[in-house]
Design an enzyme around this catalytic site. Structure first.
Site, PDB file in Angstrom:
ATOM      1  N   ASN A 238       0.814  -1.220   0.000  1.00 32.59           N
ATOM      2  CA  ASN A 238       0.000   0.000   0.000  1.00 32.59           C
ATOM      3  C   ASN A 238       0.849   1.272   0.000  1.00 32.59           C
ATOM      4  O   ASN A 238       0.328   2.376   0.161  1.00 32.59           O
ATOM      5  CB  ASN A 238      -0.927   0.029   1.221  1.00 32.59           C
ATOM      6  CG  ASN A 238      -1.976  -1.059   1.175  1.00 32.59           C
ATOM      7  OD1 ASN A 238      -2.430  -1.447   0.099  1.00 32.59           O
ATOM      8  ND2 ASN A 238      -2.357  -1.566   2.334  1.00 32.59           N
TER       9      ASN A 238
ATOM     10  N   HIS B 223     -14.447  -1.158   5.608  1.00 32.95           N
ATOM     11  CA  HIS B 223     -13.365  -1.947   6.193  1.00 32.95           C
ATOM     12  C   HIS B 223     -13.822  -2.651   7.469  1.00 32.95           C
ATOM     13  O   HIS B 223     -14.661  -2.155   8.222  1.00 32.95           O
ATOM     14  CB  HIS B 223     -12.180  -1.034   6.498  1.00 32.95           C
ATOM     15  CG  HIS B 223     -10.909  -1.760   6.745  1.00 32.95           C
ATOM     16  ND1 HIS B 223     -10.512  -2.157   8.002  1.00 32.95           N
ATOM     17  CD2 HIS B 223      -9.938  -2.184   5.891  1.00 32.95           C
ATOM     18  CE1 HIS B 223      -9.350  -2.785   7.922  1.00 32.95           C
ATOM     19  NE2 HIS B 223      -8.978  -2.812   6.648  1.00 32.95           N
TER      20      HIS B 223
ATOM     21  N   GLU C   6     -16.470   4.519   2.300  1.00 36.06           N
ATOM     22  CA  GLU C   6     -15.087   4.813   1.950  1.00 36.06           C
ATOM     23  C   GLU C   6     -15.071   5.632   0.668  1.00 36.06           C
ATOM     24  O   GLU C   6     -16.059   5.666  -0.064  1.00 36.06           O
ATOM     25  CB  GLU C   6     -14.288   3.514   1.774  1.00 36.06           C
ATOM     26  CG  GLU C   6     -14.247   2.660   3.031  1.00 36.06           C
ATOM     27  CD  GLU C   6     -13.403   1.410   2.879  1.00 36.06           C
ATOM     28  OE1 GLU C   6     -12.581   1.350   1.939  1.00 36.06           O
ATOM     29  OE2 GLU C   6     -13.556   0.490   3.706  1.00 36.06           O
TER      30      GLU C   6
ATOM     31  N   SER D 294     -11.093  -0.713  -0.551  1.00 37.75           N
ATOM     32  CA  SER D 294      -9.790  -1.373  -0.460  1.00 37.75           C
ATOM     33  C   SER D 294      -9.697  -2.685  -1.219  1.00 37.75           C
ATOM     34  O   SER D 294      -8.595  -3.115  -1.567  1.00 37.75           O
ATOM     35  CB  SER D 294      -9.434  -1.629   1.013  1.00 37.75           C
ATOM     36  OG  SER D 294     -10.376  -2.490   1.619  1.00 37.75           O
TER      37      SER D 294
ATOM     38  N   ASP E 192     -13.980   7.282   4.948  1.00 36.94           N
ATOM     39  CA  ASP E 192     -12.631   6.772   5.142  1.00 36.94           C
ATOM     40  C   ASP E 192     -11.824   7.009   3.869  1.00 36.94           C
ATOM     41  O   ASP E 192     -12.143   6.474   2.816  1.00 36.94           O
ATOM     42  CB  ASP E 192     -12.714   5.277   5.466  1.00 36.94           C
ATOM     43  CG  ASP E 192     -11.357   4.662   5.778  1.00 36.94           C
ATOM     44  OD1 ASP E 192     -10.333   5.344   5.580  1.00 36.94           O
ATOM     45  OD2 ASP E 192     -11.323   3.496   6.208  1.00 36.94           O
TER      46      ASP E 192
ATOM     47  N   HIS F 252      -7.367   4.842   1.191  1.00 36.82           N
ATOM     48  CA  HIS F 252      -6.718   4.474  -0.071  1.00 36.82           C
ATOM     49  C   HIS F 252      -6.790   5.580  -1.126  1.00 36.82           C
ATOM     50  O   HIS F 252      -6.574   5.314  -2.307  1.00 36.82           O
ATOM     51  CB  HIS F 252      -7.330   3.182  -0.608  1.00 36.82           C
ATOM     52  CG  HIS F 252      -7.047   2.003   0.268  1.00 36.82           C
ATOM     53  ND1 HIS F 252      -5.871   1.291   0.212  1.00 36.82           N
ATOM     54  CD2 HIS F 252      -7.781   1.444   1.260  1.00 36.82           C
ATOM     55  CE1 HIS F 252      -5.896   0.319   1.108  1.00 36.82           C
ATOM     56  NE2 HIS F 252      -7.043   0.395   1.766  1.00 36.82           N
TER      57      HIS F 252
ATOM     58  N   LYS G 198      -0.537   4.045   4.304  1.00 36.70           N
ATOM     59  CA  LYS G 198      -0.587   3.829   2.857  1.00 36.70           C
ATOM     60  C   LYS G 198       0.316   4.852   2.162  1.00 36.70           C
ATOM     61  O   LYS G 198       1.521   4.758   2.237  1.00 36.70           O
ATOM     62  CB  LYS G 198      -2.026   3.911   2.354  1.00 36.70           C
ATOM     63  CG  LYS G 198      -2.849   2.644   2.566  1.00 36.70           C
ATOM     64  CD  LYS G 198      -3.288   2.441   3.976  1.00 36.70           C
ATOM     65  CE  LYS G 198      -4.185   1.241   4.133  1.00 36.70           C
ATOM     66  NZ  LYS G 198      -4.593   1.035   5.535  1.00 36.70           N
TER      67      LYS G 198
END
Length: 367
Positions: free
Chosen positions: A27, A113, A157, A161, A186, A189, A220
């Protein structure tokens, strides 16, 4: 269960069992974890301040460096305030006990997540999950349940992910406004890779002001560790006063806080790296068609056994690629989770994609 043990990691290579592999499972999207400037800043801070912070933020661990990092992140992203946690899991698993109560309804995307799910379940709120990115289903659930609760949280998110796809944020914000809900996004990523100077997907979409709480882990694109909740002064004060995951733990090493400020600077200056990552994504997709347009490229195989067989074949060919199975992903959707970074060379991406096509074809899997 046996997991690969990495004994050396250098840029986009790892050494496992004395074999060097090209790493397509990291990541570290911008390569900052191995950035010489960042490593030196953190190392110098450890020499200056010591390794351990010596206590919780409420006792002896509240160093000025943490306050500086929180202020820098909040200003960069465009919010009033931020609260630092030791990890993304610690943050996500502890904040909902402060944000929610028995009179709270939490409506969350099915694919958020696992740490967020754990945190919601640790709270006393009612959890209802809508099908991934399905706005009709979200609408149905809000109509059915919203009137029964005093407060509503919507959780999603920005970039997911495991699938690498985006949330339909504009529609989610409309529902947030319609039901006077609190929206939590979130950015694990996406932070560092999108927006002006990498300040996030929400800023790129120009919706940062419509999101109440932004969650940012630093493991990440930042190349570090830790995480922050970014919101307003009131929510930050509540976290520092009531959140057990913040209060009852030794603070991170001070060098990490110093590193976060340096990492922001490196990310802001990393337009070339972001452009290189975009080109790498385009190159991979020109060889293998996927549903994702982000750096996370899932190759759906189906069965656990077949995904593991292809994983082993790719490792044997020199590519560190991992298969992901249920319960991390839905049953029947085992996959190779490819993560592309700005550090990958074009030739490495072409070789990987061609090897994947070969192994998928040999197994009879359609691509």
């Amino acid at each position: 269960m046996s997991w690969p043990v990495i004994d050396t990691s250098e840029k986009n290579n790892v050494r496992i069992n004395e074999n060097y592999l090209i790493n397509f499972t990291s990541n570290d999207y911008l390569g900052l974890a191995q950035h010489e400037v960042l490593k030196n800043v953190v190392a110098d801070s450890i020499l200056k301040f010591g390794i351990g912070s010596t206590g919780s933020r409420r006792l002896s661990g509240n160093h000025q460096a943490f306050l500086n990092a929180e202020e820098s992140i909040a200003n960069w992203i465009g919010k009033e305030s931020a609260v630092m946690f030791n990890s993304g899991y610690q943050m996500n698993s502890s904040i909902f006990s402060v944000l929610a109560s028995t009179s709270t309804l939490i409506i969350a995307d099915k694919l958020i997540h696992a740490s967020l799910i754990d945190g919601i379940q640790f709270s006393k709120a009612q959890l209802v999950r809508f099908r991934h990115n399905d706005m009709d289903h979200l609408s149905q659930l809000l109509k059915k349940y919203a009137h029964q609760y005093e407060s509503i949280l919507i959780v999603c998110e920005s970039i997911y992910s495991m699938d690498g796809d985006e949330a339909p944020i504009e529609e989610i914000i409309e529902f947030k406004k319609m039901y006077n809900a609190t929206l939590i996004v979130d950015e694990a990523h996406s932070i560092g890779l999108y927006g002006n100077g990498g300040n996030g997907w929400l800023n790129k979409k120009q919706f940062i002001d419509s999101v109440d709480i932004v969650l940012v882990p630093f493991g990440k694109a930042f190349g570090l560790t830790g995480a922050m909740l970014i919101s307003n002064q009131e929510i930050s004060a509540q976290m520092k006063a009531k959140c057990r995951g913040y209060i009852y733990t030794t603070a991170l090493p001070i060098g990490i806080a110093v590193g976060i400020e340096k990492s922001i600077q490196l990310i802001v200056e990393a337009n070339d790296l972001r452009n290189n990552l975009i080109e790498n994504i385009k190159l991979f997709k020109s060889i293998i068609s996927t549903t994702s347009f982000s750096q996370i490229q899932p190759i759906i195989v189906g069965s656990n056994q077949q995904a593991s067989i292809i994983e082993s074949a790719l490792i044997e060919s020199g590519f560190f690629v991992r298969a992901v199975h249920h319960p991390t992903v839905p049953k029947g959707e085992s996959r190779l989770r490819i993560t592309l970074t700005a550090q990958h060379h074009k030739s490495q991406i072409i070789d990987l994609a061609n090897h994947i096509k070969h192994h998928l074809s040999s197994s009879g899997t359609n691509i």
